[in-house]
Design an enzyme around this catalytic site. Structure first.
Site, short mmCIF file in Angstrom:
data_model
loop_
_atom_site.label_atom_id
_atom_site.label_comp_id
_atom_site.label_asym_id
_atom_site.label_seq_id
_atom_site.Cartn_x
_atom_site.Cartn_y
_atom_site.Cartn_z
CG LEU A 93 -7.23 90.94 -12.33
CD1 LEU A 93 -8.11 91.64 -11.31
CD2 LEU A 93 -7.17 89.45 -12.05
CB SER A 144 -11.02 100.94 -25.41
OG SER A 144 -12.00 101.46 -24.52
CD GLN A 156 -2.72 97.30 -18.62
OE1 GLN A 156 -2.75 97.42 -19.86
NE2 GLN A 156 -1.70 96.74 -17.99
CB VAL A 157 -8.40 95.90 -13.90
CG1 VAL A 157 -8.58 95.64 -12.41
CG2 VAL A 157 -9.38 96.96 -14.38
CE LYS A 188 -11.34 101.56 -15.79
NZ LYS A 188 -12.80 101.74 -15.92
CG ASP A 206 -19.14 99.63 -21.62
OD1 ASP A 206 -19.53 98.96 -22.59
OD2 ASP A 206 -17.94 99.92 -21.43
#
Length: 528
Positions: free
Chosen positions: A154, A158, A161-162, A176, A308
């Site tokens: 998706l 850094s 990833q998901v 994740k 973030d």
């Protein structure tokens, strides 16, 4: 300034090569973890950037229009090279590059605009690598754990990833997965950056960026622990449960580890996607107000701040029950826990900025370490010119001319900005990053520096300062403080209503009335 930058880049190239040699000569480090290719890329990129600055600007009169045009072109080429280096070396390089992309007050726009792409263009791990991490963490194959698992992620960041997946019981989840090798590479990447920054600081004392390395060294281990991220998600969900518009994904603890996090799957459009909101009938002003309200609560009231908030981590959609705008907050790896003293000083400072009380602005800026640079500090915090700060930051939105003025002045004050960032408490650095990301979202939505967002901040400041005073007062004192707090909040609500119903013109006509009401009702600043 430009000549100094050229000199700095030349020395940085030499320092980078030397630091790579030193690292390889250290018998306590495993060269295979660091990678000759990674160091070689960094050396080659730094050398190319240095050569470009040295040759492209040679012989051109400094300060001329031709010099400015050439310098902008070199900035852009160099920023693209730096972005390519971050994408190739991945991991920590991307994380630091993303941070640099948020430093509008410190770097030329060619750098910040180019490096912002790292938020959405981070490289992906292969499906085989993802499956290997899952196998190592849970001891089972993907097909044994999930009914289905999407091969295409998706999104990629850094450090991870998901992927979207469906459990065997039919629940849809977001998985994740940490990038392979990022744990091993992060410590050596930070060591390399530390050597570089120390070398540059030794050669050029005015350019002090050790704070950037210090923050990465402190925060990366926390961000690489996904169990810590899960705990943060549950804490903020409980802390802000009174905000019905906020949704935080539930964590599946039975299938989560330090390198793997399974969460409830939630989808929506990115918070800066105005076109998505218009297609789905979502009010951009309402979303901007709610975003400001949520972060004001975290910063001024709770002191536990999600640091973030880039667009990929903040989604919006229609609330399934009410149909109004709902904010989905993702990626809870990076939080700042504010000390009580810092939080209260920060409350006083922002409340003074909103009221344009320059004596209090000076006092609380200095308490936060700004010293004689407090005007610069106020401008960085608000992203407004000093003229706007002294008039009152809620009086008018940012204009294009003011934005150009801020950027031009930032280039003239680089040494002072660097010195200031080394003075202020470390807690403030992540808040500055958070401020910049939120302002970028407001700019994309066309709601930047709206009066409503400043009123939300003022409301939270009043509540936080009143709560602190009540904790130290007698029963009678607590009653008086609560009454003043109620009057002050009522005054702010009235002003917000006038702004919404009648616009800024009418609100200004009753501004004098509300001004004396706030001065009467706001709890007095705590004694030094």
């Amino acid at each position: 300034m430009a000549r100094r930058s050229v000199k700095l880049l030349s020395w940085a190239s030499v320092a980078l090569a030397a630091s790579g040699i030193c690292l390889y000569g250290n018998k306590y480090l495993d060269p295979s973890d660091f990678g000759a290719v990674r160091v070689g890329r960094a050396v080659a990129t730094t050398a190319a950037i240095s050569y470009d600055y040295l040759t492209s600007l040679r012989g051109v009169p400094y300060g001329s229009e031709e010099y400015a045009q050439l310098q902008s072109q070199v900035h852009l080429r160099s920023a693209r090279r730096l972005r390519e280096l971050c994408c190739a070396n991945r991991g920590t390089f991307i994380k630091v590059g993303q941070h640099l992309g948020a430093l509008d007050y410190l770097l030329p726009p060619e750098y910040t605009h180019t490096l912002r792409a790292l938020h959405s263009q981070a490289p992906c791990s292969s499906l085989a690598e993802v499956q290997q991490v899952i196998r190592e963490e849970l001891g089972q194959e993907v097909q044994d754990l999930f009914q289905s698992f999407d091969d295409t992620p998706l999104g990629a960041a850094s450090l991870a990833q998901v992927h979207k997946a469906v459990l065997h019981d039919g629940r849809t989840v977001a998985v994740k997965v940490q990038h392979p090798k990022v744990q091993a590479q992060s410590s050596t990447d930070i060591l390399l950056m530390q050597v570089l920054v120390q070398a540059v600081k030794w050669l050029f004392p005015d350019f002090e960026f050790i704070w950037l390395v210090d923050e990465a060294k402190k925060n990366l281990p926390l961000e690489l622990d996904f169990l810590n991220e899960g705990r943060n998600a549950e804490k903020v969900a409980a802390m802000l449960k009174h905000f019905e518009f906020l949704k935080v994904p539930r964590i599946h603890w039975d299938l989560s580890t330090k390198r793997l996090l399974l969460m409830e799957f939630l989808d929506g459009g990115q918070v800066n996607d105005r076109a998505y909101m218009e297609r789905n009938g979502l009010d951009v002003n309402q979303i901007s107000r709610r975003l400001g309200k949520m972060y004001s609560e975290m910063i001024f009231v709770s002191g536990f701040v999600h640091c973030d908030p880039h667009p990929g981590n903040v989604l919006v959609r229609r609330h399934p029950d009410t149909g109004e705008a709902q904010i989905i907050l993702l990626d809870h790896g990076l939080y700042q826990v504010l000390t009580e003293e810092f939080r209260l000083d920060y409350c006083h400072l922002w409340h003074s900025l909103i009221r344009a009380d320059m004596k209090q602005v000076e006092k609380y800026s200095q308490r936060l370490g700004a010293g004689e640079l407090y005007p610069l500090f106020a401008c960085i915090l608000t992203a407004r010119s000093w003229a706007s700060v002294t008039r009152g930051i809620g009086q008018a939105p940012v204009t294009a001319a003011e934005d150009r003025e801020i950027r031009a002045n930032a280039a003239s004050y680089l040494p002072e900005i660097s010195r200031l960032l080394n003075r202020v408490p470390r807690q403030l650095l992540l808040l500055l990053k958070t401020n910049d990301l939120l302002r970028g979202t407001e700019a994309a939505l066309g709601t930047r520096a709206s009066a409503g967002s400043f009123l939300s901040m003022a409301r939270c400041c009043v509540r936080a300062l009143a709560a602190h005073e009540r904790s130290q007062a007698s029963l009678l004192g607590r009653t008086r403080i609560s009454l003043r707090e109620t009057l002050s909040l009522w005054g702010l609500s009235l002003q917000e209503l006038l702004l919404r119903v009648s616009g800024l013109q009418l609100a200004r006509r009753v501004g004098a009335l509300l001004c004396w009401l706030r001065q009467l009702a706001v709890p007095a600043p705590a004694p030094v």
